[in-house]
Motif scaffolding. Sequence first.
Motif, PDB file in Angstrom:
ATOM      1  N   UNK A  24       0.840  -1.218   0.000  1.00  0.00           N
ATOM      2  CA  UNK A  24       0.000   0.000   0.000  1.00  0.00           C
ATOM      3  C   UNK A  24       0.862   1.250   0.000  1.00  0.00           C
ATOM      4  N   UNK A  25       1.998   1.230   0.789  1.00  0.00           N
ATOM      5  CA  UNK A  25       2.887   2.386   0.830  1.00  0.00           C
ATOM      6  C   UNK A  25       3.502   2.682  -0.517  1.00  0.00           C
ATOM      7  N   UNK A  26       3.944   1.626  -1.212  1.00  0.00           N
ATOM      8  CA  UNK A  26       4.547   1.826  -2.534  1.00  0.00           C
ATOM      9  C   UNK A  26       3.530   2.396  -3.516  1.00  0.00           C
ATOM     10  N   UNK A  27       2.321   1.838  -3.477  1.00  0.00           N
ATOM     11  CA  UNK A  27       1.291   2.355  -4.383  1.00  0.00           C
ATOM     12  C   UNK A  27       0.972   3.812  -4.048  1.00  0.00           C
ATOM     13  N   UNK A  28       0.859   4.111  -2.744  1.00  0.00           N
ATOM     14  CA  UNK A  28       0.572   5.499  -2.332  1.00  0.00           C
ATOM     15  C   UNK A  28       1.711   6.433  -2.716  1.00  0.00           C
ATOM     16  N   UNK A  29       2.958   5.941  -2.564  1.00  0.00           N
ATOM     17  CA  UNK A  29       4.116   6.753  -2.907  1.00  0.00           C
ATOM     18  C   UNK A  29       4.148   7.057  -4.393  1.00  0.00           C
ATOM     19  N   UNK A 160       4.317   9.914   3.709  1.00  0.00           N
ATOM     20  CA  UNK A 160       3.491   8.727   3.463  1.00  0.00           C
ATOM     21  C   UNK A 160       4.117   7.473   4.072  1.00  0.00           C
ATOM     22  N   UNK A 161       5.438   7.362   3.966  1.00  0.00           N
ATOM     23  CA  UNK A 161       6.113   6.188   4.531  1.00  0.00           C
ATOM     24  C   UNK A 161       5.961   6.135   6.037  1.00  0.00           C
ATOM     25  N   UNK A 162       6.164   7.298   6.659  1.00  0.00           N
ATOM     26  CA  UNK A 162       6.022   7.340   8.118  1.00  0.00           C
ATOM     27  C   UNK A 162       4.589   6.978   8.510  1.00  0.00           C
ATOM     28  N   UNK A 163       3.647   7.516   7.766  1.00  0.00           N
ATOM     29  CA  UNK A 163       2.247   7.251   8.077  1.00  0.00           C
ATOM     30  C   UNK A 163       1.902   5.771   7.851  1.00  0.00           C
ATOM     31  N   UNK A 169       2.587  -0.868  12.028  1.00  0.00           N
ATOM     32  CA  UNK A 169       3.032  -1.329  13.341  1.00  0.00           C
ATOM     33  C   UNK A 169       1.921  -1.205  14.383  1.00  0.00           C
ATOM     34  N   UNK A 170       1.046  -0.230  14.204  1.00  0.00           N
ATOM     35  CA  UNK A 170      -0.089  -0.117  15.124  1.00  0.00           C
ATOM     36  C   UNK A 170      -1.017  -1.323  14.962  1.00  0.00           C
ATOM     37  N   UNK A 171      -1.247  -1.718  13.693  1.00  0.00           N
ATOM     38  CA  UNK A 171      -2.089  -2.897  13.444  1.00  0.00           C
ATOM     39  C   UNK A 171      -1.447  -4.147  14.018  1.00  0.00           C
ATOM     40  N   UNK A 172      -0.109  -4.271  13.817  1.00  0.00           N
ATOM     41  CA  UNK A 172       0.609  -5.436  14.355  1.00  0.00           C
ATOM     42  C   UNK A 172       0.486  -5.480  15.870  1.00  0.00           C
ATOM     43  N   UNK A 173       0.665  -4.333  16.493  1.00  0.00           N
ATOM     44  CA  UNK A 173       0.560  -4.287  17.948  1.00  0.00           C
ATOM     45  C   UNK A 173      -0.842  -4.665  18.412  1.00  0.00           C
ATOM     46  N   UNK A 174      -1.853  -4.159  17.704  1.00  0.00           N
ATOM     47  CA  UNK A 174      -3.232  -4.482  18.084  1.00  0.00           C
ATOM     48  C   UNK A 174      -3.510  -5.968  17.916  1.00  0.00           C
ATOM     49  N   UNK A 175      -3.041  -6.531  16.761  1.00  0.00           N
ATOM     50  CA  UNK A 175      -3.236  -7.961  16.518  1.00  0.00           C
ATOM     51  C   UNK A 175      -2.525  -8.792  17.582  1.00  0.00           C
ATOM     52  N   UNK A 176      -1.316  -8.380  17.942  1.00  0.00           N
ATOM     53  CA  UNK A 176      -0.562  -9.142  18.942  1.00  0.00           C
ATOM     54  C   UNK A 176      -1.241  -9.079  20.309  1.00  0.00           C
ATOM     55  N   UNK A 177      -1.671  -7.856  20.695  1.00  0.00           N
ATOM     56  CA  UNK A 177      -2.234  -7.684  22.040  1.00  0.00           C
ATOM     57  C   UNK A 177      -3.592  -8.368  22.154  1.00  0.00           C
ATOM     58  N   UNK A 178      -4.439  -8.224  21.118  1.00  0.00           N
ATOM     59  CA  UNK A 178      -5.817  -8.686  21.252  1.00  0.00           C
ATOM     60  C   UNK A 178      -6.068 -10.073  20.634  1.00  0.00           C
TER      61      UNK A 178
END
Length: 540
Positions: A24-29, A160-163, A169-178
């Motif tokens: 998605x980042x590459x396409x957005x970039x 865009x890359x930072x975003x 990583x937010x999704x990964x953290x959410x998936x890991x925690x929940x």
Amino acid sequence: MRKLRSSSLAFRATFWILLLVGAVGLISLWFGNSLAIQRETQRSQIKLLELIDTVERSASIACFLSDKELAKEVAQGLLSNRIIRQVEIYDSEGPLVVLQRRGQEGGQPSSASVPEDAISRKIASPFDPAEQAGKILVLPDHAEIAKSVTDASLFIGILLSIQTFAVGFAVIAIVYVFITRPMRKLAAALRMLPAEHGEKLAHLGGHDRDELGELVNYVNHLIERLWDLLEEERTLWREVEVEERKLRSIFEHAATGIFLLDTKGSLLSCNPAFHQMLAPVVANTRSARFSIPVLFENDDSRVRALIDDCNRSDSPVQRDMKLATCDGKSSRWFHLTLSKIEDDLYQGVINDITERKKAEHSALEVAMTDPLTGLLNRRGFETRMAGRLRQGARSSDTGLALMLIDLDLFKQVNDNYGHDAGDLVLISVAGVLRRLTRKTDLVGRMGGDEFIVLISAYNSSAALELIAGKIIEAVGRPIEIGANREAHIGASIGIALSRHSTFQPERMLKKADEAMYDAKKRGRNTYVIHEHSDLALNDE
């Protein structure tokens, strides 16, 4: 690494989330860069037009007055913008000034061939807008414009890359925690759970009513069902063990021989009764070389046919077998029943039916034998005659002779001396017929005072006449009937001839009967050969 990648849910989830976020980042970039280039290019064009608008009034005065100094100041003002590479100002006579970056004159006029990317505008007279006083030509600096575009694209790409990675990583953290961490805890608890004792999983904190809570409920339901099934299986297993012991006891102690075969006819197992039953006819049934074809005279094709019949039939296949004993002095009868129990497995049951066969044979003999004389009765004679005809070759040209013998003066013996005396006469005549015929001939009593003889493969008519004459002579001798008394009888014999291939019992019996009555008409105590017999007699 490969094992971790295939077994770790967290690793696979992280991998695919990062892969998706990166895509998605590459396409957005790419889209952002394209939009930045387009936007920066349009902004540069607009800025150039705005700059020309700013100096258009001063350029109009410079062109109208042909003032090179003023034109130079206008050009230098435009060149102060980095996106402009060269400025050319013309009056009605020709170029007033051609100035490049850094304010230097001496640039080459491009009025002869205006570049495609150049921006040209006509300059009107300051006093008469309809009159053209000159023109101004601006050449953009593409290198500077490209650098501006690159800077803008880089800035947008970084944002865009930072975003994108922040979201990933937010999704990964959410998936890991929940999801991932609770599932790992659940897997560890399930691994250590002693389900064989009926214990169940405990719910995870905060996951009582979500999907993980439903999963725990489902697992506990499965554990409960498995526990019930295990209890049922243990109960059934105990019952099976009891039944197996019963069946094993029956198998070991049954009087019937029981065995198992494979598709090749090889003996897989058998009970002790099987060995004991076949011991008289097979030297060593416990030998490793023993196989079922031994019971079929070592004919594998008969065993194969038996198994094929069993495969084709839904019901057991049965056979009666007669086997000679090991000493060759007698034989035993066995009844074999073969059933298919699996695709490649057959169960056989074998019983010794020797005594039954003997009883059947004795009963058959009784049914086919005249109780007074011991000869074949009418039914026995007809049965044996039919069997003799089936065994003979239908194409054979050997002759058959049917003799029908009726006793003369037998009624007087019964009337004068009683039926006991008559029975003694009949027994005596039966003995005569046994003595004067061959073992291959059939002798029977049709009933009353009538006897019948089937002579096969005789040599000539003279031989038949000799036999008939001997019978008449022997029957005509005095017969002791007790109390110093003798009975005197005679015999009238009718003979019908035929070849083996054309012999018809009813027809031949009728001809022999006609010949016998003809003998009585001729004075009794003689024989007559039917004149229309199917076989011409030639003395040899």
